[in-house]
Each structure stands twice: as structure tokens, then as C-alpha cells.
Design a protein around this motif. Structure first.
Motif, short mmCIF file in Angstrom:
data_model
loop_
_atom_site.label_atom_id
_atom_site.label_comp_id
_atom_site.label_asym_id
_atom_site.label_seq_id
_atom_site.Cartn_x
_atom_site.Cartn_y
_atom_site.Cartn_z
N VAL A 38 8.85 33.60 34.36
CA VAL A 38 9.92 32.60 34.35
C VAL A 38 11.24 33.31 34.61
CG1 VAL A 38 11.11 30.83 33.01
CG2 VAL A 38 8.64 31.16 32.72
N MET A 39 11.91 32.89 35.68
CA MET A 39 13.16 33.55 36.08
C MET A 39 14.40 32.79 35.62
SD MET A 39 11.86 36.15 37.45
CE MET A 39 13.32 36.94 38.14
N GLU A 40 14.36 31.46 35.74
CA GLU A 40 15.52 30.64 35.39
C GLU A 40 15.05 29.27 34.95
OE1 GLU A 40 19.52 28.75 37.55
OE2 GLU A 40 18.31 30.27 38.58
N ILE A 41 15.45 28.86 33.76
CA ILE A 41 15.05 27.55 33.24
C ILE A 41 15.85 26.45 33.93
CG2 ILE A 41 14.94 26.08 31.19
CD1 ILE A 41 12.91 28.30 31.14
N GLY A 42 15.11 25.45 34.42
CA GLY A 42 15.73 24.29 35.03
C GLY A 42 15.36 23.03 34.27
N SER A 43 14.92 22.01 35.01
CA SER A 43 14.64 20.72 34.38
C SER A 43 13.44 20.75 33.44
CB SER A 43 14.42 19.65 35.45
OG SER A 43 13.28 19.97 36.24
N LEU A 107 18.33 15.08 38.93
CA LEU A 107 17.87 16.45 38.71
C LEU A 107 18.60 17.47 39.59
CD1 LEU A 107 14.01 15.86 38.55
CD2 LEU A 107 15.63 15.94 36.66
N GLU A 108 19.42 16.98 40.50
CA GLU A 108 20.02 17.89 41.49
C GLU A 108 20.93 18.94 40.87
OE1 GLU A 108 21.89 15.34 44.32
OE2 GLU A 108 20.01 14.88 45.38
N ASP A 109 21.63 18.60 39.80
CA ASP A 109 22.56 19.56 39.20
C ASP A 109 21.83 20.70 38.49
OD1 ASP A 109 24.75 18.20 40.10
OD2 ASP A 109 25.07 17.08 38.24
N ILE A 110 20.68 20.39 37.90
CA ILE A 110 19.96 21.43 37.16
C ILE A 110 18.84 22.05 37.98
CG2 ILE A 110 18.41 19.74 36.06
CD1 ILE A 110 18.49 21.57 33.57
N GLY A 111 18.16 21.27 38.81
CA GLY A 111 17.10 21.78 39.68
C GLY A 111 15.84 22.15 38.92
N PRO A 112 14.82 22.61 39.65
CA PRO A 112 13.56 22.99 39.01
C PRO A 112 13.64 24.35 38.34
CG PRO A 112 13.43 23.42 41.36
CD PRO A 112 14.76 22.75 41.13
N THR A 113 12.75 24.59 37.40
CA THR A 113 12.61 25.91 36.79
C THR A 113 12.07 26.89 37.83
OG1 THR A 113 12.31 25.07 34.55
CG2 THR A 113 11.33 27.22 35.05
N LYS A 114 12.71 28.05 37.96
CA LYS A 114 12.36 29.03 38.98
C LYS A 114 11.41 30.09 38.40
CE LYS A 114 14.90 27.36 42.31
NZ LYS A 114 14.28 26.86 43.57
N ILE A 115 10.41 30.43 39.18
CA ILE A 115 9.39 31.37 38.72
C ILE A 115 9.08 32.40 39.82
CG2 ILE A 115 8.31 29.85 37.02
CD1 ILE A 115 6.36 28.90 39.12
N LYS A 116 8.62 33.57 39.40
CA LYS A 116 8.28 34.66 40.31
C LYS A 116 6.80 34.97 40.20
CE LYS A 116 9.34 39.56 41.18
NZ LYS A 116 10.14 40.73 40.72
N LEU A 117 6.13 35.12 41.33
CA LEU A 117 4.71 35.41 41.35
C LEU A 117 4.45 36.86 40.93
CD1 LEU A 117 1.80 34.58 42.04
CD2 LEU A 117 2.27 35.17 44.43
N ILE A 118 3.63 37.02 39.86
CA ILE A 118 3.27 38.34 39.36
C ILE A 118 1.94 38.81 39.93
CG2 ILE A 118 2.71 39.67 37.29
CD1 ILE A 118 5.64 38.95 37.53
N GLY A 119 0.98 37.90 40.00
CA GLY A 119 -0.34 38.24 40.52
C GLY A 119 -1.26 37.04 40.46
#
Length: 347
Positions: A38-43, A107-119
Motif C-alpha cells: 500500500v503506497m497511498e490511502i485513497g477512497s 471520488l475525484e478529489d481523493i482518488g483510489p488507494t494506490k498500490i505497488k506490485l511486490i510479486g
């Protein structure tokens, strides 16, 4: 590696290893299981975990999700990415990863929660996929005779009240001493709908996710009908009097619209109840459904029934009974509306 929070979409994934070397070379498809940071919490600030509980997530957490598409007019439009990306989106609380291409304006102001692929989660056969991971696919049988009557709960749009209608309908049927089952045929994985029906008294609840589908968006008709057959077979083991079937989103949504044009599906339906958000939607929805189901459209419900003024408007224009939540749980009223012989499938 940190503790991995496993989402509901991956509840049947047990024996696996995390392969980090595949993240750039593997092209994901719907159902592929992967570990993300989890990189950045969004909606979405939590996921539904493998036990079905609400599990809060925080930046730096590692979570197990399945790739999937999503159609939700009041949430996200999202798709499985075509290749590796530096960042992905959490697009469904039940544990779905993808790329958001459009979202509801709130939801546009907050956007989706951003995630990074680990494996990727892998076993001896390669990248694990949730779809039919623990069950075999079965082909739809259009000639099968079922002992129970079916009631389709369908809505004019997302959040029109069709799940609440389905749940209270289950309660009303139980009040009439009927054995009731509920299935959700299409949508994006999330336990809320089927558990509401269970809490309202349904003897058995299930949905497409029990077959490993993170969502049904962009599934072929053949796939949808095979999901339907699998769920029907499970219901047969319970032997209910009634089966309440819910389809997601609205009448114009891709899979819903396709099902309504597919006679092998529509001919399995004995009764239909339409939920709408407002009185004008009733008029359009009624026209569309009567072309397909004719007299099988037995009642109207949904959000509009919370407004006495809109109920009055509809009752002046339509001869189809309007069922408020209070009326949906009246067994004598339901029994009267649902009387009649079971529809025979003729394909």
C-alpha cells in the motif's frame, strides 16, 4: 516479508510462494493473485479479508489481491492492466486490483488507494488464478427442471435499492414459512449484499465469488451462464421453495443487458421485481422489462418507495403494485402476488 493481509477474493489461496521476478514479464489476467504494498490511502481505507471482516490497511502494508475489472457507476470503472506498471489501484474492497479509468465525481478529489506490485503468488503450475481454483467449471443446462421458483431482483441503476428489495423479499417469504435461497449472479466481490439477505432470513446465500471470480465485468455470456449453473446446482442441494436472484448495477449495464436479451436465462425466471431510484426510472424500466418478461414483472420497489409523493406518481401511471419495505415483509401480500404455476423452461 511483512505479514500479508489476505483479501476475501483470495480466501481459498493457501499454498503459495511469492515470485518477485515475474512482476515485469507476466501479463496479468482477471483472477491472477499478487502481493501489493500500500503506497497511498485513497477512497478505500480497508479491505474485506479472507474471513469476511473489515480489515483496515495502512501505507506500507502488504496485501494479497486478485486482478479484476470493475463496473460501478457510483464508484470506479477499472480494468486489468495490459502489462507491468509502477503503480496500480485498489478498485474493490473485496480485494480487486486494476487500473481506474473513470470514477464517480465525488471520488475525484481523493482518488483510489494506490498500490505497488511486490510479486505474484505462484505454485508448481505458475501464477495462481482464483477463478475455478477450488471448483470445476460446469456447463449450463437449459433443459434442467428445477423444483424451486425464481424471483429476479433487478434495478434501473446502481444504488437503486435492488439489494435491499431482495433482502426484504427474502424476509417476507420467510415470514410466509417458505424456505428461501439467494444468489448474486453478477457484480464485484463484496460480502455485504449476500450477508444482508442472510440476516433478513435467507436460508442459503451465495454469489459468483464462490467460484473464484473477483468480478463478472467483461465475462462472456457462456461464462455467465456456467456461473449460473454452478450456483443453481448449489441451491438445488438446499431445496428451497424460492430462489431470489440479484444482478448488479442497472438495466443498461453490459452483463445485465446481455442477460435480458438471452432467452436461456430469461426463461429460467418465474417472477421479476424492479427497483428504481425515482418515479421516471420506473416508466423506462417497466417498458424494457415487460418486453422481456411480460406478466412476470409482478412488483416495483427500490429507493423511490421512500417518498410517498413518488409512490403516488408511480401508482397513477402504472398498474404494477408498488411494494414499500413494509409491504415486502407481508407474507399474505407476497403469496397473493406470486401465486400461479412455475414457468417451464423451453429452449
Amino acid at each position: 516479508m511483512k505479514t500479508i493481509k489476505k483479501a476475501n477474493s483470495c480466501k481459498n489461496i493457501a499454498d503459495y510462494k511469492v515470485n518477485r521476478s515475474l512482476i515485469k514479464e507476466h501479463r496479468p489476467k482477471a483472477g491472477d493473485v499478487a502481493i501489493f504494498e500500500v503506497m497511498e490511502i485513497g477512497s478505500l481505507k480497508s479491505i474485506q479479508d479472507y474471513k469476511g471482516r473489515n480489515c483496515y490497511i495502512f501505507e506500507g502494508d502488504h496485501i494479497m489481491l486478485a486482478f479484476g475489472n470493475r463496473y460501478a457507476s457510483n464508484q470506479f470503472e477499472a480494468y486489468v492492466p495490459k502489462g507491468y506498471q509502477e503503480e496500480y489501484d485498489l478498485v474493490g474492497k473485496g480485494g480487486v486490483a486494476g487500473n481506474v479509468t473513470s470514477m464517480y465525481y465525488k471520488l475525484e478529489d481523493i482518488g483510489p488507494t494506490k498500490i505497488k506490485l511486490i510479486g505474484y503468488a505462484v505454485n508448481k503450475n505458475g501464477v495462481i488464478n482464483t477463478i475455478y481454483h477450488h471448483r470445476k467449471a460446469v456447463s449450463f443446462n437449459p433443459f434442467k427442471r428445477r423444483s424451486f421458483k425464481t424471483i429476479l431482483s433487478i434495478g434501473s441503476s446502481m444504488d437503486s435499492g435492488k439489494t435491499t428489495t431482495a433482502a426484504y423479499l427474502c424476509r417476507g417469504l420467510k415470514n410466509g414459512n417458505h424456505k428461501v435461497a439467494y444468489i448474486k449472479l453478477t457484480g464485484t466481490i463484496f460480502n455485504k449484499d449476500k450477508m444482508l439477505c442472510f440476516d433478513c432470513g435467507a436460508d442459503y446465500v451465495s454469489d459468483f465469488s464462490e467460484l473464484g471470480f473477483p468480478s463478472t465485468y467483461l465475462c462472456s455470456m457462456n461464462t455467465l451462464m456456467n456461473i449460473y449453473e454452478s450456483l443453481l446446482r448449489d441451491v438445488e442441494a438446499v431445496n428451497p421453495d424460492y430462489l431470489v436472484i440479484e444482478v448488479a448495477d442497472g438495466l443498461y449495464q453490459r452483463e445485465t443487458s446481455a442477460l435480458l436479451e438471452h432467452s436461456p436465462f430469461t426463461e429460467t425466471i418465474d417472477h421479476v421485481i424492479l427497483s428504481c431510484g425515482d418515479s421516471l426510472a420506473v416508466h423506462t424500466g417497466e417498458q424494457l422489462l415487460q418486453e422481456v418478461f411480460d406478466q412476470r414483472l409482478f412488483a416495483l420497489g427500490g429507493l423511490f418507495t421512500g417518498s410517498p409523493l413518488m409512490v403516488s406518481e408511480v401508482e397513477q401511471k402504472s398498474s404494477i403494485p408498488v411494494l414499500t419495505l413494509e409491504k415486502l415483509v407481508e407474507p399474505d401480500l407476497l403469496n397473493g402476488l406470486l401465486k400461479g404455476p412455475k414457468v417451464e423452461i423451453a429452449v
